[in-house]
Design a protein around this motif. Structure first.
Motif, short mmCIF file in Angstrom:
data_model
loop_
_atom_site.label_atom_id
_atom_site.label_comp_id
_atom_site.label_asym_id
_atom_site.label_seq_id
_atom_site.Cartn_x
_atom_site.Cartn_y
_atom_site.Cartn_z
N ILE A 6 -17.47 1.34 3.49
CA ILE A 6 -17.24 2.61 4.19
C ILE A 6 -16.40 2.33 5.43
O ILE A 6 -16.64 1.36 6.14
CB ILE A 6 -18.57 3.32 4.54
N SER A 7 -15.41 3.14 5.66
CA SER A 7 -14.48 2.90 6.76
C SER A 7 -14.92 3.62 8.04
O SER A 7 -15.74 4.54 8.01
CB SER A 7 -13.07 3.36 6.39
N TYR A 8 -14.33 3.21 9.14
CA TYR A 8 -14.56 3.88 10.43
C TYR A 8 -14.13 5.35 10.32
O TYR A 8 -14.82 6.24 10.82
CB TYR A 8 -13.77 3.15 11.52
N ASP A 9 -13.00 5.60 9.65
CA ASP A 9 -12.55 6.98 9.44
C ASP A 9 -13.59 7.80 8.68
O ASP A 9 -13.83 8.97 9.01
CB ASP A 9 -11.22 7.02 8.69
N ASP A 10 -14.20 7.20 7.65
CA ASP A 10 -15.25 7.89 6.90
C ASP A 10 -16.43 8.24 7.81
O ASP A 10 -16.98 9.34 7.75
CB ASP A 10 -15.75 7.04 5.75
N LEU A 11 -16.83 7.28 8.66
CA LEU A 11 -17.93 7.53 9.59
C LEU A 11 -17.59 8.68 10.53
O LEU A 11 -18.44 9.54 10.81
CB LEU A 11 -18.26 6.27 10.39
N LEU A 12 -16.36 8.70 11.01
CA LEU A 12 -15.94 9.80 11.90
C LEU A 12 -15.97 11.14 11.18
O LEU A 12 -16.40 12.15 11.75
CB LEU A 12 -14.54 9.52 12.46
N ASP A 13 -15.55 11.16 9.92
CA ASP A 13 -15.57 12.41 9.16
C ASP A 13 -17.00 12.93 9.00
O ASP A 13 -17.26 14.13 9.13
CB ASP A 13 -14.90 12.23 7.81
N VAL A 14 -17.94 12.03 8.71
CA VAL A 14 -19.35 12.41 8.61
C VAL A 14 -19.85 12.91 9.97
O VAL A 14 -20.53 13.94 10.07
CB VAL A 14 -20.21 11.23 8.11
N PHE A 15 -19.50 12.20 11.03
CA PHE A 15 -19.88 12.57 12.39
C PHE A 15 -19.47 14.00 12.71
O PHE A 15 -20.28 14.82 13.15
CB PHE A 15 -19.22 11.57 13.35
N PHE A 16 -18.20 14.34 12.45
CA PHE A 16 -17.72 15.67 12.80
C PHE A 16 -18.28 16.77 11.89
O PHE A 16 -18.38 17.92 12.30
CB PHE A 16 -16.19 15.71 12.81
N ALA A 17 -18.67 16.41 10.68
CA ALA A 17 -19.20 17.41 9.74
C ALA A 17 -20.68 17.69 9.94
O ALA A 17 -21.18 18.71 9.47
CB ALA A 17 -18.97 16.94 8.31
N THR A 18 -21.40 16.80 10.66
CA THR A 18 -22.86 16.94 10.71
C THR A 18 -23.40 17.24 12.11
O THR A 18 -24.62 17.16 12.33
CB THR A 18 -23.54 15.68 10.14
N HIS A 19 -22.52 17.54 13.05
CA HIS A 19 -22.96 18.07 14.34
C HIS A 19 -21.88 19.04 14.81
O HIS A 19 -20.83 19.14 14.20
CB HIS A 19 -23.22 16.95 15.36
N ASP A 20 -22.14 19.78 15.86
CA ASP A 20 -21.17 20.76 16.35
C ASP A 20 -20.38 20.16 17.51
O ASP A 20 -20.85 20.15 18.65
CB ASP A 20 -21.88 22.04 16.79
N PRO A 21 -19.17 19.68 17.23
CA PRO A 21 -18.37 19.04 18.28
C PRO A 21 -17.68 20.02 19.22
O PRO A 21 -16.92 19.62 20.09
CB PRO A 21 -17.34 18.24 17.47
#
Length: 180
Positions: free
Chosen positions: A66-81
């Motif tokens: 899993i890439s850093y980009d993938d982690l960021l995509d999950v991050f932005f999809a699962t909280h309200d930024p």
């Protein structure tokens, strides 16, 4: 295997920890504090809002899976930024949305992650990109909270299942299998 770490803050660390623990390639998620000016802060101090720390998670992951980009995509999809210094009813700078990159490449990736996520939100993303200062692990009872005490907590039961539903809906191919 290329083991790396990412530090992200997206509100209550119990809630973000539960999301990232379910991802394939993630070997550990540690709750802790970062971005403040008090050495070895306690949960009570951080919750008081005067230390400058964010409740955050440190994700240890295999960059070959899993890439850093993938982690960021999950991050932005699962909280309200788009919420400044809050997530839902959790209010204060300790609940800010922030990324703590380890180097310039991660800083560039964080900016790109914000740009990728922006079209999904109806308001500007307010996630900050902050220097990766001293990491302070949270007290032991905060670690792996959802799989233990959190399953009996009304707060966690109200907040975490919707995040996990978003994770399953948008990132099913990235989830750990039951036998993993």
């Amino acid at each position: 295997m290329t083991e790396r770490q990412a530090i992200l803050a997206g509100g209550c660390f119990w809630c973000t920890e539960a999301v990232f623990a379910g991802l394939e390639g993630v070997s550990r998620v540690e709750s802790g504090y970062i971005g403040g000016q008090v050495d070895n802060p306690t949960y009570k101090q951080v919750c008081g809002g005067a230390t400058g720390h964010a409740e955050a998670i440190r994700v240890t992951y295999d960059d070959d899976v899993i890439s850093y980009d993938d982690l960021l995509d999950v991050f932005f999809a699962t909280h309200d930024p788009t919420q400044l210094n809050r997530q839902g009813n959790d209010i204060g700078t300790q609940y800010r949305s922030a990324i703590f990159p380890a180097d310039e490449a991660e800083t560039v990736a964080a900016r790109a992650g914000i740009e990728r996520a922006q079209p999904d939100w109806g308001a500007p993303i307010v996630t900050t990109i902050e220097p990766q200062g001293q990491w302070w692990p949270a007290e032991d009872y905060h670690q792996d909270y959802w799989s233990g005490e959190g399953q009996r907590s009304p707060y966690c039961l109200a907040v975490i299942p919707p995040k996990l539903a978003k994770l399953r809906k948008g990132f099913a191919a990235r989830l750990k299998t039951a036998d993993a």
